[in-house]
Scaffold this motif. Structure first.
Motif, mmCIF file in Angstrom:
data_model
loop_
_atom_site.group_PDB
_atom_site.id
_atom_site.type_symbol
_atom_site.label_atom_id
_atom_site.label_comp_id
_atom_site.label_asym_id
_atom_site.label_seq_id
_atom_site.Cartn_x
_atom_site.Cartn_y
_atom_site.Cartn_z
ATOM 1 N N GLY A 309 0.808 -1.220 0.000
ATOM 2 C CA GLY A 309 0.000 0.000 0.000
ATOM 3 C C GLY A 309 0.838 1.264 0.000
ATOM 4 O O GLY A 309 0.439 2.282 0.583
ATOM 5 N N LEU A 310 2.001 1.225 -0.664
ATOM 6 C CA LEU A 310 2.909 2.370 -0.624
ATOM 7 C C LEU A 310 2.314 3.594 -1.316
ATOM 8 O O LEU A 310 2.443 4.719 -0.820
ATOM 9 C CB LEU A 310 4.241 1.987 -1.273
ATOM 10 N N ALA A 311 1.672 3.395 -2.460
ATOM 11 C CA ALA A 311 1.103 4.534 -3.182
ATOM 12 C C ALA A 311 0.041 5.243 -2.335
ATOM 13 O O ALA A 311 -0.007 6.476 -2.269
ATOM 14 C CB ALA A 311 0.499 4.070 -4.507
ATOM 15 N N LYS A 312 -0.807 4.462 -1.676
ATOM 16 C CA LYS A 312 -1.827 5.048 -0.809
ATOM 17 C C LYS A 312 -1.194 5.807 0.345
ATOM 18 O O LYS A 312 -1.632 6.908 0.696
ATOM 19 C CB LYS A 312 -2.741 3.950 -0.266
ATOM 20 N N ALA A 313 -0.140 5.251 0.935
ATOM 21 C CA ALA A 313 0.536 5.922 2.046
ATOM 22 C C ALA A 313 1.138 7.239 1.607
ATOM 23 O O ALA A 313 1.078 8.240 2.339
ATOM 24 C CB ALA A 313 1.613 5.009 2.620
ATOM 25 N N VAL A 314 1.715 7.259 0.399
ATOM 26 C CA VAL A 314 2.302 8.497 -0.108
ATOM 27 C C VAL A 314 1.216 9.540 -0.356
ATOM 28 O O VAL A 314 1.366 10.717 0.006
ATOM 29 C CB VAL A 314 3.111 8.220 -1.389
ATOM 30 N N ARG A 315 0.110 9.127 -0.979
ATOM 31 C CA ARG A 315 -0.985 10.077 -1.251
ATOM 32 C C ARG A 315 -1.535 10.658 0.049
ATOM 33 O O ARG A 315 -1.782 11.871 0.156
ATOM 34 C CB ARG A 315 -2.100 9.387 -2.039
ATOM 35 N N GLU A 316 -1.752 9.799 1.036
ATOM 36 C CA GLU A 316 -2.283 10.283 2.305
ATOM 37 C C GLU A 316 -1.293 11.188 3.010
ATOM 38 O O GLU A 316 -1.686 12.175 3.661
ATOM 39 C CB GLU A 316 -2.645 9.094 3.199
ATOM 40 N N ALA A 317 0.000 10.907 2.891
ATOM 41 C CA ALA A 317 1.014 11.764 3.505
ATOM 42 C C ALA A 317 1.024 13.134 2.850
ATOM 43 O O ALA A 317 1.133 14.162 3.535
ATOM 44 C CB ALA A 317 2.387 11.110 3.390
ATOM 45 N N VAL A 318 0.895 13.180 1.530
ATOM 46 C CA VAL A 318 0.867 14.458 0.820
ATOM 47 C C VAL A 318 -0.352 15.282 1.235
ATOM 48 O O VAL A 318 -0.248 16.481 1.497
ATOM 49 C CB VAL A 318 0.870 14.224 -0.708
ATOM 50 N N ARG A 319 -1.516 14.633 1.311
ATOM 51 C CA ARG A 319 -2.728 15.360 1.726
ATOM 52 C C ARG A 319 -2.592 15.877 3.156
ATOM 53 O O ARG A 319 -3.005 16.996 3.473
ATOM 54 C CB ARG A 319 -3.948 14.447 1.603
ATOM 55 N N ALA A 320 -2.011 15.047 4.039
ATOM 56 C CA ALA A 320 -1.844 15.471 5.432
ATOM 57 C C ALA A 320 -0.879 16.643 5.541
ATOM 58 O O ALA A 320 -1.097 17.581 6.326
ATOM 59 C CB ALA A 320 -1.350 14.293 6.271
ATOM 60 N N LEU A 321 0.185 16.631 4.745
ATOM 61 C CA LEU A 321 1.132 17.738 4.756
ATOM 62 C C LEU A 321 0.490 19.019 4.231
ATOM 63 O O LEU A 321 0.711 20.114 4.767
ATOM 64 C CB LEU A 321 2.358 17.389 3.910
#
Length: 330
Positions: A309-321
């Motif tokens: 689930g790396l792509a999802k983790a990256v997307r969620e990290a970007v939104r959180a930032l």
């Protein structure tokens, strides 16, 4: 007169069972498809459903067998594979006939079960049957391990997929002492994959446990995804390096334990156009041959990232930032 038990030929090799997919039907008749990512725990947890009061569950059952199961010249005929779901508490026994793929190495089918027929945990197994010596219904093979269907749990609870140990690398084995700056080490060669977390690295375990949209949660989610990618890659290569071969034709066989599950899951992405058996033979050929192995590395990496689930983790990290930046600018 004493009863004489006459032995008959049976199928040698690994018969592997797995649940590919699951869905539940609510009172309104709509189906909810569940996320049942394969697990070394060999458990499907239907309690993860959002649908309240679901009445029926549908399980997509897949069974992989050696190629000689349906090959010509074998001492059996009229081969069929049955998936069987049982639970002692309710005296449940539900059976479905699976259908073979073109090469006969994978058998697939949907098994429906009523929620009212399962009290808690049901056992899913399969039997390959055929006619031997003119006697129909002979059991030719069964899986090494069965599957558990849990209608209450929200996550698999059959056992742990891997072991996690917190270790100070600076005070561990020579191998780990020589890698003091690594956050973790993965050993996928044992009976169960093991992850060692380096407690010498400040706040590592704290970050891995962190949740939420704060900085710690953002970093933690990315670290977990990276750890998952490393785990999938390590288990895939470890499983390929520990294959057994068919006694008759020398073709590679899926391991019966967690290694077989890791291979099947990854191979569906690495070589999606092939059946599991074909994909295993192709990857083994490239790994042991003169060429083609290097070309698969990007596919293996992509499959590991997808499972983690790396792509999802990256997307969620970007939104959180982005959210944090907006809050700071207000």
């Amino acid at each position: 007169m004493a009863r004489v038990i006459r032995p008959y030929p049976t199928l040698k090799g690994t018969v592997a069972l797995r649940v590919q997919a699951a869905s539940v039907k609510g009172p309104d008749g709509d189906w909810e498809h569940l996320d049942v990512a394969a697990s070394a725990d060999r458990t499907t947890a239907l309690g993860s459903a959002d649908t309240l009061g679901w009445t029926t569950a549908r399980l997509r059952v897949s069974v992989t067998v050696p190629a000689k199961a349906t090959a010509a010249g074998e001492p059996w005929s009229d081969v069929n594979v049955l998936a069987i779901l049982t639970e002692g508490a309710t005296n449940l026994r539900a059976t479905v006939l699976l259908r073979p793929t073109d090469d006969g190495t994978e058998w697939i089918g949907d098994l429906d079960v009523l929620r009212a027929d399962v009290f808690h945990r049901a056992n899913l197994t399969v039997q390959m049957v055929g006619t031997v010596g003119g006697v129909p219904g002979r059991v030719l093979a069964e899986p090494t391990e069965d599957w558990v269907i849990d209608v209450r749990a929200a996550r698999p609870e059959h056992g742990q997929t891997f072991t996690v140990r917190e270790t100070a690398f600076s005070r561990s084995s020579l191998w780990l002492r020589n890698m003091p700056d690594l956050p973790w080490s993965i050993n996928a060669a044992g009976s169960r994959p093991e992850v060692r977390l380096n407690t010498d690295m400040e706040r590592l375990t704290e970050l891995l446990d962190a949740q939420g949209d704060g900085p710690a949660g953002i970093v933690g989610s990315l670290l977990l995804a990276q750890l998952g990618e490393a785990m999938w890659t390590a288990t895939f290569h470890a499983a390929l390096g520990d294959l057994e071969s068919d006694e008759e034709d020398g073709s590679p066989l899926f391991p019966a334990d967690w290694r077989g599950e890791a291979l099947r899951d990854m191979l569906r992405t690495v070589l999606p156009d092939l059946t599991p058996g074909e994909a295993l033979r192709e990857v083994h050929r490239r790994r042991t041959g003169d060429h083609g192995w290097g070309e698969l590395q990007s596919r293996i990496q992509a499959a590991a990232q997808e499972r983690a689930g790396l792509a999802k983790a990256v997307r969620e990290a970007v939104r959180a930032l982005e959210k944090l930046e907006r809050e700071e600018s207000e």
